[in-house]
Write a protein that holds these residues in place. Structure first.
Motif, PDB file in Angstrom:
ATOM      1  N   ASN A  72      -3.895  10.200  -7.402  1.00  0.00           N
ATOM      2  CA  ASN A  72      -3.189   9.634  -8.558  1.00  0.00           C
ATOM      3  C   ASN A  72      -1.698   9.958  -8.540  1.00  0.00           C
ATOM      4  N   ALA A  73      -1.237  10.663  -7.534  1.00  0.00           N
ATOM      5  CA  ALA A  73       0.179  11.040  -7.484  1.00  0.00           C
ATOM      6  C   ALA A  73       1.050   9.801  -7.322  1.00  0.00           C
ATOM      7  N   PRO A  74       2.242   9.782  -7.975  1.00  0.00           N
ATOM      8  CA  PRO A  74       3.125   8.608  -7.872  1.00  0.00           C
ATOM      9  C   PRO A  74       3.780   8.529  -6.499  1.00  0.00           C
ATOM     10  N   VAL A  75       4.214   7.319  -6.151  1.00  0.00           N
ATOM     11  CA  VAL A  75       4.929   7.094  -4.898  1.00  0.00           C
ATOM     12  C   VAL A  75       6.254   6.424  -5.204  1.00  0.00           C
ATOM     13  N   GLN A  76       7.179   6.545  -4.252  1.00  0.00           N
ATOM     14  CA  GLN A  76       8.502   5.965  -4.428  1.00  0.00           C
ATOM     15  C   GLN A  76       8.799   5.020  -3.271  1.00  0.00           C
ATOM     16  N   ASP A  77       9.754   4.160  -3.507  1.00  0.00           N
ATOM     17  CA  ASP A  77      10.170   3.221  -2.474  1.00  0.00           C
ATOM     18  C   ASP A  77      10.724   3.997  -1.271  1.00  0.00           C
ATOM     19  N   GLY A  78      10.273   3.626  -0.084  1.00  0.00           N
ATOM     20  CA  GLY A  78      10.684   4.331   1.129  1.00  0.00           C
ATOM     21  C   GLY A  78       9.915   5.603   1.382  1.00  0.00           C
ATOM     22  N   GLY A  79       8.880   5.869   0.598  1.00  0.00           N
ATOM     23  CA  GLY A  79       8.104   7.095   0.756  1.00  0.00           C
ATOM     24  C   GLY A  79       7.062   6.991   1.864  1.00  0.00           C
ATOM     25  N   GLN A  80       6.295   8.055   1.994  1.00  0.00           N
ATOM     26  CA  GLN A  80       5.281   8.142   3.057  1.00  0.00           C
ATOM     27  C   GLN A  80       4.040   8.819   2.499  1.00  0.00           C
TER      28      GLN A  80
END
Length: 448
Positions: free
Chosen positions: A207-215
Protein backbone atom coordinates in the motif's frame (compact mmCIF):
# COMPACT_ATOMS: atom_id res chain seq x y z
CA UNK A 1 -33.42 21.21 -8.93
CA UNK A 2 -32.12 24.22 -7.06
CA UNK A 3 -29.65 26.40 -8.94
CA UNK A 4 -27.77 29.41 -7.55
CA UNK A 5 -28.76 32.77 -9.04
CA UNK A 6 -26.42 34.32 -11.56
CA UNK A 7 -25.93 37.89 -12.79
CA UNK A 8 -25.50 39.02 -16.32
CA UNK A 9 -22.00 39.97 -17.19
CA UNK A 10 -20.34 37.74 -14.47
CA UNK A 11 -17.22 35.77 -15.67
CA UNK A 12 -17.71 32.00 -15.71
CA UNK A 13 -15.08 29.66 -14.24
CA UNK A 14 -15.55 27.63 -17.39
CA UNK A 15 -14.97 30.52 -19.72
CA UNK A 16 -12.33 33.12 -19.25
CA UNK A 17 -14.04 36.16 -20.83
CA UNK A 18 -16.78 38.78 -20.23
CA UNK A 19 -19.81 38.01 -22.39
CA UNK A 20 -21.31 40.93 -24.31
CA UNK A 21 -24.76 39.38 -24.38
CA UNK A 22 -26.52 37.28 -21.75
CA UNK A 23 -25.93 33.90 -23.43
CA UNK A 24 -26.97 31.38 -20.79
CA UNK A 25 -24.10 28.98 -21.51
CA UNK A 26 -21.61 31.73 -20.72
CA UNK A 27 -23.01 32.83 -17.36
CA UNK A 28 -21.45 31.49 -14.11
CA UNK A 29 -22.40 31.82 -10.49
CA UNK A 30 -21.31 34.75 -8.40
CA UNK A 31 -21.05 35.11 -4.69
CA UNK A 32 -23.31 38.25 -4.84
CA UNK A 33 -25.70 37.73 -7.75
CA UNK A 34 -28.01 40.61 -6.76
CA UNK A 35 -25.39 43.15 -5.69
CA UNK A 36 -24.57 44.23 -9.21
CA UNK A 37 -26.75 46.44 -11.46
CA UNK A 38 -27.11 44.77 -14.83
CA UNK A 39 -26.75 46.77 -17.96
CA UNK A 40 -29.46 46.78 -20.56
CA UNK A 41 -28.88 44.60 -23.56
CA UNK A 42 -27.66 46.51 -26.56
CA UNK A 43 -30.72 45.61 -28.49
CA UNK A 44 -32.89 47.38 -25.84
CA UNK A 45 -31.03 50.73 -25.87
CA UNK A 46 -30.46 52.62 -29.11
CA UNK A 47 -27.10 54.33 -29.02
CA UNK A 48 -25.70 56.89 -31.47
CA UNK A 49 -22.35 56.40 -33.09
CA UNK A 50 -20.53 58.16 -30.25
CA UNK A 51 -21.91 55.67 -27.72
CA UNK A 52 -23.99 58.17 -25.73
CA UNK A 53 -27.53 57.15 -24.73
CA UNK A 54 -30.15 58.18 -27.19
CA UNK A 55 -33.56 59.39 -25.93
CA UNK A 56 -36.35 59.01 -28.44
CA UNK A 57 -38.20 62.20 -29.46
CA UNK A 58 -41.92 62.46 -29.06
CA UNK A 59 -42.31 61.77 -32.71
CA UNK A 60 -40.11 58.68 -32.55
CA UNK A 61 -41.91 57.35 -29.54
CA UNK A 62 -45.33 58.07 -31.00
CA UNK A 63 -46.03 60.73 -28.45
CA UNK A 64 -47.30 64.27 -29.43
CA UNK A 65 -44.77 67.02 -29.36
CA UNK A 66 -45.26 69.97 -27.02
CA UNK A 67 -45.81 73.05 -29.15
CA UNK A 68 -45.04 75.38 -26.29
CA UNK A 69 -42.00 76.18 -24.24
CA UNK A 70 -39.70 76.62 -27.19
CA UNK A 71 -40.28 73.23 -28.75
CA UNK A 72 -39.46 71.07 -25.60
CA UNK A 73 -41.83 68.15 -24.90
CA UNK A 74 -44.48 68.43 -22.33
CA UNK A 75 -43.17 67.40 -18.88
CA UNK A 76 -46.05 65.12 -18.17
CA UNK A 77 -45.59 63.24 -21.41
CA UNK A 78 -41.85 62.93 -20.74
CA UNK A 79 -42.42 61.42 -17.31
CA UNK A 80 -44.99 59.01 -18.73
CA UNK A 81 -42.67 57.84 -21.47
CA UNK A 82 -39.80 57.29 -18.93
CA UNK A 83 -42.03 55.24 -16.65
CA UNK A 84 -43.13 52.98 -19.48
CA UNK A 85 -39.52 52.44 -20.65
CA UNK A 86 -38.31 51.49 -17.11
CA UNK A 87 -41.16 49.04 -16.70
CA UNK A 88 -40.36 47.23 -19.97
CA UNK A 89 -36.65 47.03 -19.15
CA UNK A 90 -37.19 45.46 -15.71
CA UNK A 91 -39.61 42.91 -17.12
CA UNK A 92 -37.15 41.78 -19.80
CA UNK A 93 -34.25 41.47 -17.31
CA UNK A 94 -36.25 39.26 -14.97
CA UNK A 95 -37.39 37.07 -17.85
CA UNK A 96 -33.85 36.59 -19.17
CA UNK A 97 -32.12 35.96 -15.80
CA UNK A 98 -34.55 33.31 -14.55
CA UNK A 99 -33.44 30.39 -16.90
CA UNK A 100 -29.74 31.19 -16.35
CA UNK A 101 -30.08 30.82 -12.59
CA UNK A 102 -31.94 27.55 -12.94
CA UNK A 103 -29.52 25.80 -15.38
CA UNK A 104 -26.03 26.35 -13.67
CA UNK A 105 -24.50 23.04 -12.36
CA UNK A 106 -22.09 23.00 -9.36
CA UNK A 107 -19.16 20.52 -9.75
CA UNK A 108 -15.66 19.96 -8.29
CA UNK A 109 -12.58 19.08 -10.32
CA UNK A 110 -9.56 17.46 -8.61
CA UNK A 111 -6.29 17.45 -10.51
CA UNK A 112 -2.61 17.51 -9.42
CA UNK A 113 -3.64 17.78 -5.77
CA UNK A 114 -5.80 20.86 -6.34
CA UNK A 115 -9.60 21.07 -6.05
CA UNK A 116 -11.49 23.57 -8.21
CA UNK A 117 -15.17 24.29 -7.52
CA UNK A 118 -17.14 25.68 -10.47
CA UNK A 119 -20.70 26.34 -11.62
CA UNK A 120 -21.03 25.51 -15.25
CA UNK A 121 -23.54 25.12 -18.03
CA UNK A 122 -21.53 22.33 -19.67
CA UNK A 123 -23.43 19.13 -20.32
CA UNK A 124 -20.69 16.45 -19.92
CA UNK A 125 -17.48 15.80 -18.00
CA UNK A 126 -15.48 16.18 -21.19
CA UNK A 127 -16.87 19.68 -21.80
CA UNK A 128 -15.86 20.75 -18.27
CA UNK A 129 -12.29 19.48 -18.81
CA UNK A 130 -12.16 21.30 -22.16
CA UNK A 131 -13.50 24.61 -20.82
CA UNK A 132 -11.04 24.51 -17.91
CA UNK A 133 -8.22 23.87 -20.43
CA UNK A 134 -6.86 20.95 -18.40
CA UNK A 135 -4.01 19.21 -20.25
CA UNK A 136 -4.82 15.49 -20.32
CA UNK A 137 -2.17 12.97 -21.47
CA UNK A 138 -2.77 9.77 -23.43
CA UNK A 139 -2.30 7.61 -20.32
CA UNK A 140 -4.17 9.91 -17.90
CA UNK A 141 -7.52 8.69 -16.59
CA UNK A 142 -10.61 10.86 -16.01
CA UNK A 143 -13.28 9.64 -13.60
CA UNK A 144 -16.11 9.55 -14.35
CA UNK A 145 -15.69 9.16 -18.10
CA UNK A 146 -15.73 12.15 -20.42
CA UNK A 147 -19.13 11.24 -21.87
CA UNK A 148 -20.77 11.19 -18.44
CA UNK A 149 -23.60 13.73 -18.02
CA UNK A 150 -23.05 16.28 -15.26
CA UNK A 151 -24.97 16.14 -12.01
CA UNK A 152 -25.14 18.47 -9.05
CA UNK A 153 -22.08 18.31 -6.75
CA UNK A 154 -20.33 15.81 -9.02
CA UNK A 155 -16.61 15.28 -8.30
CA UNK A 156 -14.42 14.90 -11.38
CA UNK A 157 -10.97 13.34 -10.84
CA UNK A 158 -8.09 13.64 -13.28
CA UNK A 159 -5.52 10.91 -12.49
CA UNK A 160 -2.11 11.71 -13.96
CA UNK A 161 -0.06 8.86 -15.44
CA UNK A 162 3.40 8.41 -13.86
CA UNK A 163 6.40 6.27 -14.85
CA UNK A 164 7.60 3.57 -12.42
CA UNK A 165 10.22 0.87 -13.12
CA UNK A 166 9.64 -2.63 -11.76
CA UNK A 167 12.71 -4.72 -10.90
CA UNK A 168 12.40 -8.42 -10.08
CA UNK A 169 15.40 -9.99 -8.37
CA UNK A 170 17.51 -7.03 -9.40
CA UNK A 171 16.57 -7.03 -13.11
CA UNK A 172 14.32 -4.48 -14.85
CA UNK A 173 11.28 -6.41 -16.11
CA UNK A 174 8.66 -3.74 -16.75
CA UNK A 175 8.22 0.03 -17.04
CA UNK A 176 4.73 1.09 -15.98
CA UNK A 177 3.28 4.31 -17.39
CA UNK A 178 -0.17 4.68 -15.83
CA UNK A 179 -2.06 6.65 -13.18
CA UNK A 180 -0.98 4.50 -10.23
CA UNK A 181 -0.76 5.54 -6.60
CA UNK A 182 0.65 2.51 -4.74
CA UNK A 183 3.11 -0.35 -5.16
CA UNK A 184 0.22 -2.79 -5.40
CA UNK A 185 -1.29 -0.81 -8.27
CA UNK A 186 2.07 -0.72 -10.06
CA UNK A 187 2.41 -4.49 -9.80
CA UNK A 188 -1.13 -4.96 -11.12
CA UNK A 189 -0.30 -2.80 -14.14
CA UNK A 190 2.91 -4.80 -14.67
CA UNK A 191 1.01 -8.12 -14.68
CA UNK A 192 2.47 -9.07 -11.31
CA UNK A 193 -0.67 -8.94 -9.24
CA UNK A 194 0.02 -12.41 -7.83
CA UNK A 195 3.08 -11.20 -5.90
CA UNK A 196 1.07 -10.82 -2.71
CA UNK A 197 -0.31 -14.36 -2.97
CA UNK A 198 3.09 -15.97 -3.49
CA UNK A 199 4.48 -13.94 -0.56
CA UNK A 200 6.98 -12.04 -2.66
CA UNK A 201 8.97 -9.38 -0.86
CA UNK A 202 8.72 -5.78 -2.11
CA UNK A 203 10.80 -2.69 -1.37
CA UNK A 204 8.02 -1.35 0.88
CA UNK A 205 4.46 -2.39 1.74
CA UNK A 206 2.00 -3.08 -1.06
CA UNK A 207 0.00 0.00 0.00
CA UNK A 208 3.02 2.31 0.03
CA UNK A 209 2.76 5.33 -2.32
CA UNK A 210 4.88 5.68 -5.45
CA UNK A 211 6.20 8.72 -7.26
CA UNK A 212 6.88 9.56 -10.86
CA UNK A 213 10.28 8.21 -11.89
CA UNK A 214 10.35 5.83 -8.93
CA UNK A 215 11.30 2.16 -8.74
CA UNK A 216 9.64 -0.88 -7.20
CA UNK A 217 11.88 -3.81 -6.22
CA UNK A 218 10.43 -7.30 -5.96
CA UNK A 219 12.22 -10.36 -4.64
CA UNK A 220 10.67 -13.73 -5.39
CA UNK A 221 10.89 -16.54 -2.82
CA UNK A 222 13.18 -19.31 -4.11
CA UNK A 223 13.53 -22.93 -3.06
CA UNK A 224 17.19 -23.77 -2.41
CA UNK A 225 18.92 -26.86 -1.04
CA UNK A 226 21.83 -25.85 1.20
CA UNK A 227 24.32 -28.52 2.22
CA UNK A 228 26.62 -27.57 5.08
CA UNK A 229 28.56 -29.62 7.62
CA UNK A 230 27.45 -32.67 5.67
CA UNK A 231 23.71 -32.01 6.27
CA UNK A 232 21.11 -30.93 3.69
CA UNK A 233 18.61 -28.15 4.41
CA UNK A 234 15.66 -27.23 2.16
CA UNK A 235 15.12 -23.47 2.36
CA UNK A 236 12.74 -20.84 1.00
CA UNK A 237 14.68 -17.60 0.69
CA UNK A 238 14.41 -14.07 -0.68
CA UNK A 239 18.17 -13.73 -1.09
CA UNK A 240 19.31 -12.56 -4.51
CA UNK A 241 22.65 -14.37 -4.53
CA UNK A 242 24.63 -16.92 -2.55
CA UNK A 243 26.34 -14.32 -0.38
CA UNK A 244 22.98 -12.95 0.76
CA UNK A 245 21.75 -16.50 1.39
CA UNK A 246 24.69 -17.17 3.72
CA UNK A 247 24.09 -13.87 5.52
CA UNK A 248 20.42 -14.69 5.87
CA UNK A 249 21.28 -18.05 7.46
CA UNK A 250 24.01 -16.53 9.70
CA UNK A 251 26.67 -18.70 8.07
CA UNK A 252 30.23 -17.46 8.24
CA UNK A 253 32.84 -18.96 5.95
CA UNK A 254 36.17 -19.96 7.40
CA UNK A 255 39.46 -19.08 5.70
CA UNK A 256 39.74 -22.54 4.15
CA UNK A 257 36.05 -23.32 3.52
CA UNK A 258 34.99 -24.16 -0.01
CA UNK A 259 31.69 -23.31 -1.70
CA UNK A 260 30.20 -24.90 -4.81
CA UNK A 261 29.57 -21.57 -6.60
CA UNK A 262 30.83 -18.00 -6.55
CA UNK A 263 29.37 -15.81 -3.83
CA UNK A 264 27.88 -13.38 -6.39
CA UNK A 265 26.12 -16.18 -8.29
CA UNK A 266 22.37 -15.30 -8.58
CA UNK A 267 20.08 -17.85 -6.96
CA UNK A 268 17.96 -17.68 -10.09
CA UNK A 269 20.75 -19.69 -11.76
CA UNK A 270 21.32 -22.38 -9.08
CA UNK A 271 19.18 -24.53 -6.82
CA UNK A 272 21.84 -26.40 -4.84
CA UNK A 273 24.54 -24.76 -2.73
CA UNK A 274 27.20 -26.84 -1.00
CA UNK A 275 29.48 -25.42 1.68
CA UNK A 276 32.40 -27.67 2.64
CA UNK A 277 33.86 -26.89 6.03
CA UNK A 278 37.64 -27.16 5.71
CA UNK A 279 39.66 -27.45 8.90
CA UNK A 280 43.44 -27.26 8.51
CA UNK A 281 45.45 -28.04 11.60
CA UNK A 282 48.76 -29.44 12.78
CA UNK A 283 49.19 -32.53 14.88
CA UNK A 284 52.30 -33.68 16.77
CA UNK A 285 52.74 -37.38 17.20
CA UNK A 286 55.21 -38.94 19.64
CA UNK A 287 57.02 -41.83 18.02
CA UNK A 288 59.11 -44.44 19.86
CA UNK A 289 62.35 -45.17 18.08
CA UNK A 290 63.18 -48.81 18.69
CA UNK A 291 66.73 -49.39 19.73
CA UNK A 292 68.89 -51.36 17.31
CA UNK A 293 70.60 -54.63 18.19
CA UNK A 294 74.26 -54.90 17.34
CA UNK A 295 75.62 -58.43 17.13
CA UNK A 296 79.35 -58.90 17.20
CA UNK A 297 81.22 -62.15 16.66
CA UNK A 298 83.52 -62.88 19.53
CA UNK A 299 85.99 -65.67 20.21
CA UNK A 300 85.60 -64.94 23.87
CA UNK A 301 82.13 -66.34 23.84
CA UNK A 302 81.27 -69.97 23.24
CA UNK A 303 79.74 -70.74 19.90
CA UNK A 304 75.99 -70.97 20.03
CA UNK A 305 75.82 -68.52 22.88
CA UNK A 306 75.66 -64.76 23.18
CA UNK A 307 76.76 -62.19 25.68
CA UNK A 308 74.98 -58.84 26.08
CA UNK A 309 77.50 -56.15 26.78
CA UNK A 310 75.06 -53.18 26.53
CA UNK A 311 71.33 -53.09 27.05
CA UNK A 312 69.32 -51.16 24.48
CA UNK A 313 67.16 -48.11 25.13
CA UNK A 314 64.41 -46.81 22.87
CA UNK A 315 64.51 -43.24 21.59
CA UNK A 316 61.72 -40.64 21.21
CA UNK A 317 60.86 -38.59 18.09
CA UNK A 318 58.19 -35.98 17.54
CA UNK A 319 56.57 -35.98 14.09
CA UNK A 320 54.58 -32.91 13.00
CA UNK A 321 51.75 -33.40 10.47
CA UNK A 322 49.55 -31.02 8.47
CA UNK A 323 46.03 -32.44 8.74
CA UNK A 324 43.06 -31.44 6.53
CA UNK A 325 39.50 -32.36 7.49
CA UNK A 326 36.45 -31.83 5.26
CA UNK A 327 33.19 -31.74 7.21
CA UNK A 328 34.90 -33.54 10.08
CA UNK A 329 36.43 -36.30 7.94
CA UNK A 330 40.21 -36.37 7.55
CA UNK A 331 41.17 -36.22 3.90
CA UNK A 332 44.86 -35.26 4.03
CA UNK A 333 47.75 -35.97 6.38
CA UNK A 334 51.18 -34.65 5.41
CA UNK A 335 54.41 -35.04 7.39
CA UNK A 336 56.09 -31.64 7.55
CA UNK A 337 58.83 -32.10 10.17
CA UNK A 338 60.54 -34.56 12.53
CA UNK A 339 62.48 -33.87 15.70
CA UNK A 340 64.37 -36.50 17.71
CA UNK A 341 64.15 -35.77 21.40
CA UNK A 342 65.97 -38.87 22.70
CA UNK A 343 68.45 -40.83 20.64
CA UNK A 344 68.06 -44.61 20.86
CA UNK A 345 70.84 -46.66 22.50
CA UNK A 346 71.73 -49.90 20.71
CA UNK A 347 71.80 -53.30 22.37
CA UNK A 348 75.24 -54.80 21.84
CA UNK A 349 75.45 -58.58 21.78
CA UNK A 350 78.60 -60.68 21.45
CA UNK A 351 77.95 -63.79 19.45
CA UNK A 352 80.23 -66.70 20.30
CA UNK A 353 82.37 -68.07 17.51
CA UNK A 354 84.68 -70.28 19.59
CA UNK A 355 84.37 -73.77 21.06
CA UNK A 356 87.02 -75.03 23.41
CA UNK A 357 86.60 -78.73 22.71
CA UNK A 358 89.51 -79.60 24.98
CA UNK A 359 87.82 -77.88 27.92
CA UNK A 360 84.65 -79.76 27.17
CA UNK A 361 86.55 -83.04 26.91
CA UNK A 362 88.20 -82.42 30.23
CA UNK A 363 84.77 -82.00 31.77
CA UNK A 364 83.25 -85.01 29.95
CA UNK A 365 86.09 -87.55 30.09
CA UNK A 366 88.89 -86.00 31.98
CA UNK A 367 90.49 -85.20 28.64
CA UNK A 368 90.88 -88.86 27.65
CA UNK A 369 90.01 -89.14 23.92
CA UNK A 370 90.35 -92.94 23.95
CA UNK A 371 88.26 -93.77 26.92
CA UNK A 372 85.91 -96.69 26.71
CA UNK A 373 84.59 -96.72 30.23
CA UNK A 374 81.76 -99.10 29.50
CA UNK A 375 83.57 -101.60 27.27
CA UNK A 376 81.81 -103.40 24.41
CA UNK A 377 79.19 -105.35 26.25
CA UNK A 378 76.47 -103.78 24.12
CA UNK A 379 77.96 -102.26 21.04
CA UNK A 380 74.69 -100.82 19.70
CA UNK A 381 73.42 -99.47 22.99
CA UNK A 382 72.75 -95.69 23.05
CA UNK A 383 73.33 -95.79 26.77
CA UNK A 384 77.08 -96.20 26.29
CA UNK A 385 79.33 -93.17 25.76
CA UNK A 386 82.77 -93.22 24.13
CA UNK A 387 85.73 -91.00 23.52
CA UNK A 388 86.79 -87.67 24.83
CA UNK A 389 83.50 -85.98 24.02
CA UNK A 390 81.40 -88.96 25.15
CA UNK A 391 79.42 -89.74 21.97
CA UNK A 392 76.79 -92.44 22.10
CA UNK A 393 76.79 -94.68 19.07
CA UNK A 394 73.61 -93.21 17.55
CA UNK A 395 74.94 -89.62 17.65
CA UNK A 396 78.27 -90.82 16.24
CA UNK A 397 76.53 -92.44 13.33
CA UNK A 398 74.20 -89.46 12.70
CA UNK A 399 77.10 -87.02 12.58
CA UNK A 400 79.04 -89.21 10.12
CA UNK A 401 81.60 -90.56 12.57
CA UNK A 402 81.58 -94.01 10.93
CA UNK A 403 83.76 -92.62 8.19
CA UNK A 404 86.54 -92.54 10.69
CA UNK A 405 85.93 -95.61 12.83
CA UNK A 406 83.15 -97.73 14.04
CA UNK A 407 83.70 -96.66 17.65
CA UNK A 408 84.12 -93.05 18.69
CA UNK A 409 87.01 -93.71 21.07
CA UNK A 410 88.97 -95.42 18.30
CA UNK A 411 88.98 -92.19 16.26
CA UNK A 412 91.59 -89.54 16.77
CA UNK A 413 91.05 -86.32 18.75
CA UNK A 414 90.73 -84.29 15.54
CA UNK A 415 88.23 -86.79 14.07
CA UNK A 416 86.16 -86.71 17.21
CA UNK A 417 86.16 -82.87 17.17
CA UNK A 418 85.15 -82.77 13.48
CA UNK A 419 82.28 -85.13 14.18
CA UNK A 420 81.24 -83.00 17.16
CA UNK A 421 81.26 -79.89 14.93
CA UNK A 422 78.86 -81.56 12.49
CA UNK A 423 76.60 -82.74 15.31
CA UNK A 424 76.55 -79.20 16.74
CA UNK A 425 75.40 -77.65 13.42
CA UNK A 426 72.85 -80.41 12.79
CA UNK A 427 71.14 -79.75 16.10
CA UNK A 428 71.09 -76.02 15.44
CA UNK A 429 69.60 -76.67 11.99
CA UNK A 430 66.91 -78.85 13.53
CA UNK A 431 66.01 -76.02 15.89
CA UNK A 432 67.48 -77.75 18.88
CA UNK A 433 69.87 -76.47 21.45
CA UNK A 434 73.26 -77.38 19.95
CA UNK A 435 74.65 -77.91 23.40
CA UNK A 436 71.90 -80.28 24.45
CA UNK A 437 74.27 -83.17 23.73
CA UNK A 438 76.44 -82.05 26.58
CA UNK A 439 73.90 -80.74 29.07
CA UNK A 440 75.79 -81.08 32.30
CA UNK A 441 79.19 -79.84 31.22
CA UNK A 442 77.83 -76.94 29.14
CA UNK A 443 76.16 -75.67 32.27
CA UNK A 444 79.23 -76.29 34.33
CA UNK A 445 81.34 -74.37 31.84
CA UNK A 446 78.81 -71.49 31.75
CA UNK A 447 77.89 -72.02 28.15
CA UNK A 448 74.16 -72.36 28.84
Amino acid sequence: MNRPPVAFGAMSADDGQQPSTPDRDDVAATDDPYGRVPELPSWLVARPADGSPHVASPGESGLPADSGSEGRPDNRMHRWAGAIRGSVTLTLLVALATPLVVLATPVQVRVDGDVVGVHTYAATVGEVIERLAIDVGDRDVIEPGIDTRLADDMVIDVHRAITVDVHVDGALVHRVVAPVASIGAVLEQAGLGQMREIEARVSATFNAPVQDGGQVDVWLPREVTLTIDGDEHSLSTYARDIEQLLDEQDIELGPHDRISHALDMPLSSVSDVVVARIQVDQEIEEVVISHPVVREQSTEVWRGTIRVVQEGRDGVRYDRYRVVEVDGVQTERELISQQVAIEPQPRIVLVGSHIDWDALARCESGGNWSIDAHGHLDAYSDARYYGGLQFNHRSWRAAGGLQYSYWPHEASREQQIATAERLFELRRTWGLDPWSGWPACSRRLGIR
